[in-house]
Design a protein around this motif. Sequence first.
Motif, PDB file in Angstrom:
ATOM      1  N   LEU A 406       0.831  -1.193   0.000  1.00 30.74           N
ATOM      2  CA  LEU A 406       0.000   0.000   0.000  1.00 30.74           C
ATOM      3  C   LEU A 406       0.875   1.257   0.000  1.00 30.74           C
ATOM      4  O   LEU A 406       0.578   2.236  -0.691  1.00 30.74           O
ATOM      5  N   TRP A 407       1.969   1.230   0.743  1.00 29.97           N
ATOM      6  CA  TRP A 407       2.886   2.364   0.739  1.00 29.97           C
ATOM      7  C   TRP A 407       3.443   2.600  -0.660  1.00 29.97           C
ATOM      8  O   TRP A 407       3.544   3.747  -1.119  1.00 29.97           O
ATOM      9  N   GLU A 408       3.786   1.537  -1.358  1.00 33.95           N
ATOM     10  CA  GLU A 408       4.340   1.690  -2.704  1.00 33.95           C
ATOM     11  C   GLU A 408       3.285   2.191  -3.684  1.00 33.95           C
ATOM     12  O   GLU A 408       3.590   2.951  -4.610  1.00 33.95           O
ATOM     13  N   ALA A 409       2.033   1.772  -3.520  1.00 33.14           N
ATOM     14  CA  ALA A 409       0.961   2.287  -4.372  1.00 33.14           C
ATOM     15  C   ALA A 409       0.791   3.790  -4.153  1.00 33.14           C
ATOM     16  O   ALA A 409       0.643   4.556  -5.112  1.00 33.14           O
ATOM     17  N   LEU A 410       0.809   4.218  -2.898  1.00 35.90           N
ATOM     18  CA  LEU A 410       0.739   5.650  -2.601  1.00 35.90           C
ATOM     19  C   LEU A 410       1.925   6.394  -3.214  1.00 35.90           C
ATOM     20  O   LEU A 410       1.770   7.500  -3.764  1.00 35.90           O
ATOM     21  N   ALA A 411       3.099   5.793  -3.123  1.00 34.95           N
ATOM     22  CA  ALA A 411       4.299   6.420  -3.690  1.00 34.95           C
ATOM     23  C   ALA A 411       4.167   6.578  -5.192  1.00 34.95           C
ATOM     24  O   ALA A 411       4.564   7.604  -5.767  1.00 34.95           O
ATOM     25  N   ARG A 412       3.603   5.585  -5.861  1.00 32.35           N
ATOM     26  CA  ARG A 412       3.430   5.663  -7.309  1.00 32.35           C
ATOM     27  C   ARG A 412       2.489   6.794  -7.693  1.00 32.35           C
ATOM     28  O   ARG A 412       2.716   7.515  -8.665  1.00 32.35           O
ATOM     29  N   VAL A 413       1.408   6.950  -6.926  1.00 32.54           N
ATOM     30  CA  VAL A 413       0.461   8.032  -7.205  1.00 32.54           C
ATOM     31  C   VAL A 413       1.152   9.387  -7.048  1.00 32.54           C
ATOM     32  O   VAL A 413       1.009  10.280  -7.889  1.00 32.54           O
ATOM     33  N   VAL A 414       1.918   9.530  -5.968  1.00 26.86           N
ATOM     34  CA  VAL A 414       2.622  10.790  -5.731  1.00 26.86           C
ATOM     35  C   VAL A 414       3.607  11.072  -6.864  1.00 26.86           C
ATOM     36  O   VAL A 414       3.694  12.204  -7.374  1.00 26.86           O
ATOM     37  N   ILE A 415       4.351  10.048  -7.290  1.00 29.43           N
ATOM     38  CA  ILE A 415       5.332  10.217  -8.360  1.00 29.43           C
ATOM     39  C   ILE A 415       4.654  10.639  -9.660  1.00 29.43           C
ATOM     40  O   ILE A 415       5.086  11.578 -10.341  1.00 29.43           O
ATOM     41  N   TYR A 416       3.578   9.965  -9.990  1.00 34.92           N
ATOM     42  CA  TYR A 416       2.907  10.274 -11.255  1.00 34.92           C
ATOM     43  C   TYR A 416       2.313  11.683 -11.232  1.00 34.92           C
ATOM     44  O   TYR A 416       2.421  12.439 -12.201  1.00 34.92           O
ATOM     45  N   ARG A 417       1.713  12.068 -10.098  1.00 34.84           N
ATOM     46  CA  ARG A 417       1.138  13.402 -10.010  1.00 34.84           C
ATOM     47  C   ARG A 417       2.222  14.469 -10.042  1.00 34.84           C
ATOM     48  O   ARG A 417       2.043  15.532 -10.646  1.00 34.84           O
ATOM     49  N   LEU A 418       3.359  14.190  -9.409  1.00 34.96           N
ATOM     50  CA  LEU A 418       4.464  15.148  -9.426  1.00 34.96           C
ATOM     51  C   LEU A 418       4.982  15.378 -10.845  1.00 34.96           C
ATOM     52  O   LEU A 418       5.233  16.522 -11.242  1.00 34.96           O
ATOM     53  N   GLN A 419       5.145  14.288 -11.615  1.00 39.72           N
ATOM     54  CA  GLN A 419       5.683  14.489 -12.956  1.00 39.72           C
ATOM     55  C   GLN A 419       4.662  15.181 -13.855  1.00 39.72           C
ATOM     56  O   GLN A 419       5.031  15.961 -14.736  1.00 39.72           O
ATOM     57  N   GLU A 420       3.358  14.930 -13.642  1.00 36.47           N
ATOM     58  CA  GLU A 420       2.349  15.668 -14.401  1.00 36.47           C
ATOM     59  C   GLU A 420       2.406  17.161 -14.072  1.00 36.47           C
ATOM     60  O   GLU A 420       2.327  18.016 -14.959  1.00 36.47           O
ATOM     61  N   GLN A 421       2.539  17.477 -12.775  1.00 37.83           N
ATOM     62  CA  GLN A 421       2.636  18.877 -12.361  1.00 37.83           C
ATOM     63  C   GLN A 421       3.910  19.523 -12.903  1.00 37.83           C
ATOM     64  O   GLN A 421       3.918  20.712 -13.260  1.00 37.83           O
ATOM     65  N   ALA A 422       4.985  18.739 -12.980  1.00 40.02           N
ATOM     66  CA  ALA A 422       6.253  19.269 -13.485  1.00 40.02           C
ATOM     67  C   ALA A 422       6.114  19.705 -14.940  1.00 40.02           C
ATOM     68  O   ALA A 422       6.531  20.805 -15.319  1.00 40.02           O
ATOM     69  N   TRP A 423       5.527  18.847 -15.782  1.00 41.62           N
ATOM     70  CA  TRP A 423       5.400  19.207 -17.202  1.00 41.62           C
ATOM     71  C   TRP A 423       4.409  20.340 -17.396  1.00 41.62           C
ATOM     72  O   TRP A 423       4.574  21.166 -18.305  1.00 41.62           O
ATOM     73  N   ALA A 424       3.374  20.410 -16.528  1.00 40.16           N
ATOM     74  CA  ALA A 424       2.448  21.540 -16.610  1.00 40.16           C
ATOM     75  C   ALA A 424       3.180  22.845 -16.293  1.00 40.16           C
ATOM     76  O   ALA A 424       2.951  23.879 -16.944  1.00 40.16           O
ATOM     77  N   ALA A 425       4.054  22.814 -15.298  1.00 32.10           N
ATOM     78  CA  ALA A 425       4.837  24.006 -14.951  1.00 32.10           C
ATOM     79  C   ALA A 425       5.771  24.389 -16.093  1.00 32.10           C
ATOM     80  O   ALA A 425       5.921  25.576 -16.418  1.00 32.10           O
ATOM     81  N   VAL A 426       6.394  23.399 -16.729  1.00 30.33           N
ATOM     82  CA  VAL A 426       7.301  23.673 -17.847  1.00 30.33           C
ATOM     83  C   VAL A 426       6.535  24.311 -19.004  1.00 30.33           C
ATOM     84  O   VAL A 426       6.988  25.289 -19.616  1.00 30.33           O
ATOM     85  N   ARG A 427       5.341  23.776 -19.310  1.00 36.15           N
ATOM     86  CA  ARG A 427       4.550  24.341 -20.411  1.00 36.15           C
ATOM     87  C   ARG A 427       4.138  25.785 -20.113  1.00 36.15           C
ATOM     88  O   ARG A 427       3.957  26.592 -21.028  1.00 36.15           O
ATOM     89  N   ALA A 428       3.980  26.088 -18.823  1.00 34.43           N
ATOM     90  CA  ALA A 428       3.605  27.452 -18.434  1.00 34.43           C
ATOM     91  C   ALA A 428       4.814  28.378 -18.316  1.00 34.43           C
ATOM     92  O   ALA A 428       4.665  29.543 -17.929  1.00 34.43           O
TER      93      ALA A 428
END
Length: 496
Positions: A406-428
């Motif tokens: 369960l900890w690793e599943a939570l970690a995966r969600v955090v990682i995926y959301r972080l990289q989505e936010q990163a590319w959104a910031a780059v596009r902006a």
Amino acid sequence: MSGHEEFLDYYAILGVPPTASPEEIKQAFRALARRVHPDVMPGAGTSLLFRLVHEAYEVLSDPERRAAYDRQRQARWSDPGFALRGQLLLSRPRLPALSTSQILYALLTIEMPPEAQPSRRPVDLALVMDRSNSMRGPRLEQAKAAALELAAHLQPGDRLAVVAFHNRAEVIWPLSPAEERHRLHSRLATLEAGGGTEIYRGLLLGFQELFRARRAGASAHLILLTDGRTYGDEDRCRELAEQARQVGIGISAFGIGEDWNDELLDEIAARSGGISGYITSPEEIRHRFLEHLRLLEELGAEDLRLIVEPTEGVQLTALYQIRPELRVPPREDTGWYLGSLHLSRPIQVLLEFALPPLEPGWWELVHLDLRGQVPGNPSRPVRAQWMVQVPVLPEEPLTVEPPGPLWEALARVVIYRLQEQAWAAVRAGRWEEGARQLQQVGTRLLELGATDLAREALEAATRLLQGQAVPRGQQLALKYKTRMLMLPPPDSGGSS
């Protein structure tokens, strides 16, 4: 606290998995009985909990009564005709009694039980290939070669159609039995690149080839390959994906190169019950086509929907599908649409609940109801159900380490959301912010042991900090690799 007309999960009451040994059951009972004894913890709720703990132990400590209970439990939570097997893992087996709200996570893993694994069904497959000008050269030639190899791997009883599109679409090979594939080579040899990209036209022809020749007992699927962006027909593509799902046709969408709409392809796949992915080179096309055929051959259940019914005061605050790929599944009136279940690829769902203030006692929090059907046979449903049940104790620690899976599943969600936010910031234009987020992605990937992927994230962050743009291909690779990052299977720490 609900009434007790619901079936009680004795394993959950003692906080042990259904596979627990007699000694583990005894140890769990002794530890819990001391903590919830009315003399130690006065109150109506704990008196009830104390009786339930004794009731659970009386049944599970007796081999004959336990065997009878296991049969009753299986019958209570599974469809007798065609059952799915699930494991429910909670972030903590017991909750503290609090006067404020608290968060509970649940990780649901769904798979086909060995005794219910169906035999291979015939496959009806439509291959829809982009032949626009940007596909000229190795991409189109590799796609044609991959189509021929895909046809060669079909078995008697399978059928294949091939559609090519640019500004217009054309049926290169109508849906035909696999035994006739020897004539496909000459049809593909005349296929040349040219024109623009209109995905809807190709999807529509491929869908029509499958829809007009539907047959009972066969799995119908469409594979889309494109390297370009479609313009003006995105909504029609989404609508067609919905229609395809309603008639049992899945669509999987793959992009190659750097100039395609990943969000659209993701949505087409999610809405129809397929998968989406990034193909990094022309040489990879063959591998992805054959891999997808293998998945279709081992399709176990389709059109799966998860209905989440919290009890009074409980709120579902987030839901992610973790496996086979990380995404937020489409939400419908009939539940969360999870797509298809393959024999070698379990489905995993992470749920986050906000709980109301809880008094000591035994609480039933959420009912989960999974429904689907046997591939090619809508009249034969599949079903499984679970009840999230937990004891609430006044002296339970406020924080505990969640189970590893369960900890690793939570970690995966955090990682995926972080990289989505990163590319959104780059596009902006906020490159420094995007770089910091990618550094966090890299750090968390290292913690999971995904060193190669961590290196890619950190290299992208370094480029941004140096004022250099990250190539679109590198962005796509990082997105789809983090989404498909596989976790080890859950340990035996939940209820099935």
